[in-house]
Design a protein around this motif. Structure first.
Motif, mmCIF file in Angstrom:
data_model
loop_
_atom_site.group_PDB
_atom_site.id
_atom_site.type_symbol
_atom_site.label_atom_id
_atom_site.label_comp_id
_atom_site.label_asym_id
_atom_site.label_seq_id
_atom_site.Cartn_x
_atom_site.Cartn_y
_atom_site.Cartn_z
ATOM 1 N N ALA A 107 0.961 -4.583 2.401
ATOM 2 C CA ALA A 107 0.826 -3.094 2.811
ATOM 3 C C ALA A 107 2.025 -2.409 2.103
ATOM 4 O O ALA A 107 1.383 -1.225 1.657
ATOM 5 N N GLN A 108 2.951 -2.920 1.819
ATOM 6 C CA GLN A 108 4.064 -2.091 1.011
ATOM 7 C C GLN A 108 3.802 -1.946 -0.291
ATOM 8 O O GLN A 108 3.932 -0.985 -0.876
ATOM 9 N N LEU A 109 3.251 -3.148 -0.913
ATOM 10 C CA LEU A 109 3.118 -3.055 -2.451
ATOM 11 C C LEU A 109 1.773 -1.940 -2.505
ATOM 12 O O LEU A 109 1.835 -1.325 -3.435
ATOM 13 N N GLY A 110 0.983 -2.253 -1.826
ATOM 14 C CA GLY A 110 -0.285 -1.495 -1.767
ATOM 15 C C GLY A 110 0.024 0.085 -1.687
ATOM 16 O O GLY A 110 -0.403 0.972 -2.567
ATOM 17 N N SER A 111 0.921 0.439 -0.790
ATOM 18 C CA SER A 111 1.125 2.025 -0.621
ATOM 19 C C SER A 111 2.124 2.377 -1.756
ATOM 20 O O SER A 111 2.024 3.395 -2.173
ATOM 21 N N THR A 112 2.875 1.484 -2.477
ATOM 22 C CA THR A 112 3.728 1.959 -3.552
ATOM 23 C C THR A 112 3.110 2.110 -4.853
ATOM 24 O O THR A 112 3.174 3.181 -5.497
ATOM 25 N N TRP A 113 2.105 0.980 -4.850
ATOM 26 C CA TRP A 113 1.464 0.888 -6.309
ATOM 27 C C TRP A 113 0.226 1.789 -6.321
ATOM 28 O O TRP A 113 0.187 2.390 -7.468
ATOM 29 N N PHE A 114 -0.517 2.180 -5.410
ATOM 30 C CA PHE A 114 -1.861 2.779 -5.359
ATOM 31 C C PHE A 114 -1.573 4.066 -4.816
ATOM 32 O O PHE A 114 -2.505 5.012 -4.755
ATOM 33 N N GLY A 115 -0.749 4.169 -3.743
ATOM 34 C CA GLY A 115 -0.448 5.576 -3.036
ATOM 35 C C GLY A 115 -1.704 5.989 -2.335
ATOM 36 O O GLY A 115 -2.066 6.984 -2.119
ATOM 37 N N LEU A 116 -2.308 4.843 -1.709
ATOM 38 C CA LEU A 116 -3.534 5.264 -0.908
ATOM 39 C C LEU A 116 -3.378 4.608 0.474
ATOM 40 O O LEU A 116 -4.656 4.314 1.233
ATOM 41 N N GLY A 117 -2.332 4.633 0.883
ATOM 42 C CA GLY A 117 -1.905 4.149 2.388
ATOM 43 C C GLY A 117 -2.119 2.663 2.560
ATOM 44 O O GLY A 117 -2.687 2.348 3.625
#
Lengths: 323, 372
Positions: A107-117
């Motif tokens: 979840a953390q990498l996802g929101s930092t890399w793609f900015g889609l929550g």
């Protein structure tokens, strides 16, 4: 004819819902047969789903996604192996750790890399594993029953689906007809005896854990780039634990594992299909009840009400060479 | 020299090892923060300030710590008896029903009676949910870890079913009960302080915290100073010895897990009755699993569990501040750190032990050599 179509739809969706369970269940089978309990199937699926979704979106190829998914899942499997095989840590605690790390990290990498929550970008069709039409499926679609079974239920799935089913006899053959499989089961039942016979217990267990990682990688990849068009937060939603339940339910056997996964997949498909529709005599069946059935069945089995489930003897126990 | 030969002095086992393992977990977390392009030192400062620099921050830290004390104690009691209760999450969730029962259906009673009932009901519901896996483990040899995992999911389904179909007020969309009446809530500590003319910063910290400390003391007494505690520890250290000594192993197993479930159930007092004031979906929010880390970090001792719980509480509260300050960081970072702590302090606890053991062995031989 309409009811036949409905049945075909439910069965086709059963197959789709079974696949992640089947991959994860076979993954757990390798690991647990070698004496390494793994309640971290869920976490490995989750990181694999994330890695596959991210890599497919960035690299524009489902195969790259598969590679990333399997690679990440194997890395987590090796982490589990490092903790419980090399350092003889508690297998349950390590599994819990893997699940929680996977949840936070994806979840953390996802929101930092793609900015889609926490999601990965929506995948284009060419970035996913798409349904294949089996040869001749369209031609026989008009044939009643048999043609329908072929064209509507068996055809129209992605390549990973056929691969999952192929893994069942393959796993059976590997575990019960090869030297590797014999040794793998030996270190799970009686590691001291296997050790005396010159088998490296830790080596076999690492091999089993890697097999587990590869298959969990397929499970996660299937979720994010075949079944859906991208990763979303905690998208495994307990599937890893249902797979674990199926493994217990199948008494740690590959072919029964497939039937157990199909049963749990079918229950899921029926639950989705019946959502909100009233049945004759029963009324509206609560969705939550249907969701709980796999767990209740597994507890009943463990309680000894439906046969007996005996886990591998050395499961959960770290192997210490010198006593 | 085998790894087992390096025995650590007790204080090193109780203090040095947890701190080292924790440092390792934080080091890896710092690496992740660096990889995300954040300054780990700055992040630690934000988290520390968020958790401790204001009265309200401390209040929140202790509020979260209350949850962790309950779930940590719950795990520890079963662990003393050699039982791995991974089902604290589900037991706490079901205990929410008990609290709701007291606060909604007995609201005609005066506040102290409601609180007493809530304590009794939450303990009873938590213990009841632990009973079936406990009985199956004790009587039928069903694998406790798997049955309790299954019961967590059954609890999730059951609670969703009850909330959607029975407990939510007619016409409401959200699957939650109505809000509890003012007097049917757990008094906030700021209000309690107010009764004595003292002031305290705003926070959801409530009397459950005091109850958690009482429970910690009670568990300590139970485990170390009573016959039951002795029997539980015997069962944990050597089930064969317990059987040989004529201890009622089946009953002990069930009792240990029911106490564990009851303690886990108190989580509902803090969350449902103390803060949210209504029964909601998934209010147990993973606290049950983190309880495993708390108990392991605290070496299953009450004082250790309280300290570890405050640490995790600070992590929660500081993490919330961090997520607020840094758009790049979400609360998932805290989940990751928790996972790493469980990995390092739990699964990998043997990794550093031989090294530290050799260091101590080296020190003590030099010391004896100098004395000679």
């Amino acid at each position: 004819m309409e009811s036949l179509d409905t049945i075909a739809q439910v069965l086709a969706s059963t197959i789709r819902l079974t696949i992640p369970l089947l991959f994860a269940c076979l993954a757990g089978l390798y690991s647990e047969r070698s004496g390494v309990f793994d309640i971290g199937l869920e976490g490995k699926m989750l990181v694999a789903a994330f890695a596959a979704g991210a890599a497919a979106a960035v690299g524009h190829s489902p195969w790259l996604g598969l590679l990333a998914g399997v690679g990440t899942s194997v890395a987590f499997a090796l982490l589990h192996g490092f903790a419980v095989i090399t350092h003889r840590g508690d297998q349950i605690v390590s599994g819990v750790a893997v699940n929680i790390i996977a949840l936070g990290l994806s979840a953390q990498l996802g929101s930092t890399w793609f900015g889609l929550g926490g999601q990965t970008p929506q995948l284009q069709p060419e970035e996913r594993f798409l349904p294949l039409t089996l040869p001749g499926a369209d031609a026989v679609a008009g044939v009643p029953v048999l043609g329908q079974i072929y064209s509507q239920i068996l055809s129209g799935h992605s390549i990973l689906v056929y691969f999952a089913f192929a893994m069942v006899p393959l796993t059976w053959w590997v575990l019960f007809r090869t030297r590797f499989g014999l040794r793998l089961r030996a270190v799970g039942e009686n590691p001291a005896a296997a050790d005396t016979a010159g088998v490296s217990v830790n080596g076999m267990r690492y091999a089993a854990v890697v097999c587990c990682g590869v298959l969990c990688g397929f499970a996660g990849t299937y979720l994010s780039i075949a079944q859906s068009a991208g990763f979303s937060r905690s998208m495994t939603a307990g599937k890893g634990f249902i797979a674990l339940a199926a493994l217990v339910f199948a008494k740690w056997q590959p072919v029964p594992a497939m039937w157990a996964c199909l049963l749990f997949g079918f229950l899921d498909a029926v639950a989705i299909r019946l959502q909100g529709t009233a049945l004759p005599a029963v009324g509206i069946l609560p969705v939550q009840l249907m969701q709980a059935v796999p767990y209740i069945l597994t507890v009943a089995l463990l309680a000894g009400f439906i046969g007996r489930a005996t886990p591998p003897k050395a499961g959960g126990v770290p192997y210490v060479k010198e006593r | 020299m085998s790894a087992r030969a390096a025995e650590l002095p007790w204080w090193a086992d109780a203090l040095v090892m947890p701190v080292l393992n924790l440092a390792l977990a934080f080091l890896v977390s710092g690496g992740v923060l660096l990889a995300l392009g954040e300054d780990p030192i700055e992040c630690v400062q934000i988290m520390f300030n968020g958790a401790f620099s204001s009265g309200s921050g401390i209040g929140y830290t202790l509020f979260y710590a209350t949850n962790f004390i309950f779930t940590g104690l719950a795990f520890a009691v079963a662990f003393h008896a050699g039982l791995f209760n991974i089902g604290v999450e589900g037991q706490a969730y079901i205990a929410g029903l008990g609290v709701a029962l007291a606060s909604l259906y007995f609201e005609f009673l005066p506040a102290p009676v409601i609180i007493l009932l809530a304590i009794v009901f939450s303990a009873a519901f938590g213990a009841a949910w632990a009973f079936i896996p406990a009985y199956l483990q004790a009587k039928r040899g069903s694998h406790l870890v798997i049955t309790t995992i299954m019961f967590n999911f059954i609890a999730t389904a059951l609670m969703a079913f009850l909330l959607v179909n029975f407990l939510k007020p007619d016409g409401d969309m959200a699957p939650e009960t109505r809000t509890f009446a003012e007097h049917a809530r757990m008094p906030l500590l700021q209000d309690v302080f107010g009764w004595f003319g003292l002031t305290m910063a705003q926070s959801p910290l409530n009397l459950s915290f005091v109850w958690a400390l009482i429970c910690a003391a009670a568990v300590s007494l139970l485990v170390w100073r009573t016959r039951l505690g002795y029997e539980l520890r015997t069962l944990g250290a050597s089930p064969d010895a317990a059987v040989y000594a004529g201890m009622p192993v089946t009953r002990l197993t069930v009792i240990a897990l029911m106490i564990s479930g009851a303690l886990g159930g108190f989580l509902a007092l803090n969350e449902v009755m103390g803060s949210q004031n209504r029964l909601t979906l998934e209010f147990s929010g993973g606290y049950g699993f983190v309880g495993i880390a708390v108990a392991l970090m605290g070496r299953s001792r009450s004082i250790g569990i309280i300290l570890a719980a405050i640490l995790f509480g600070a992590l929660y509260q500081g993490g919330a501040e961090l997520a607020f300050d840094k758009p790049n960081i979400t609360r998932d970072m805290v989940v990751l750190v928790q996972g790493l702590v469980i990995l390092m302090a739990g699964a990998l606890e043997h990794m550093l032990r031989p090294t530290v053991g050799r260091l101590f062995a080296g020190c003590s031989t030099t010391a004896t050599a100098q004395e000679a």
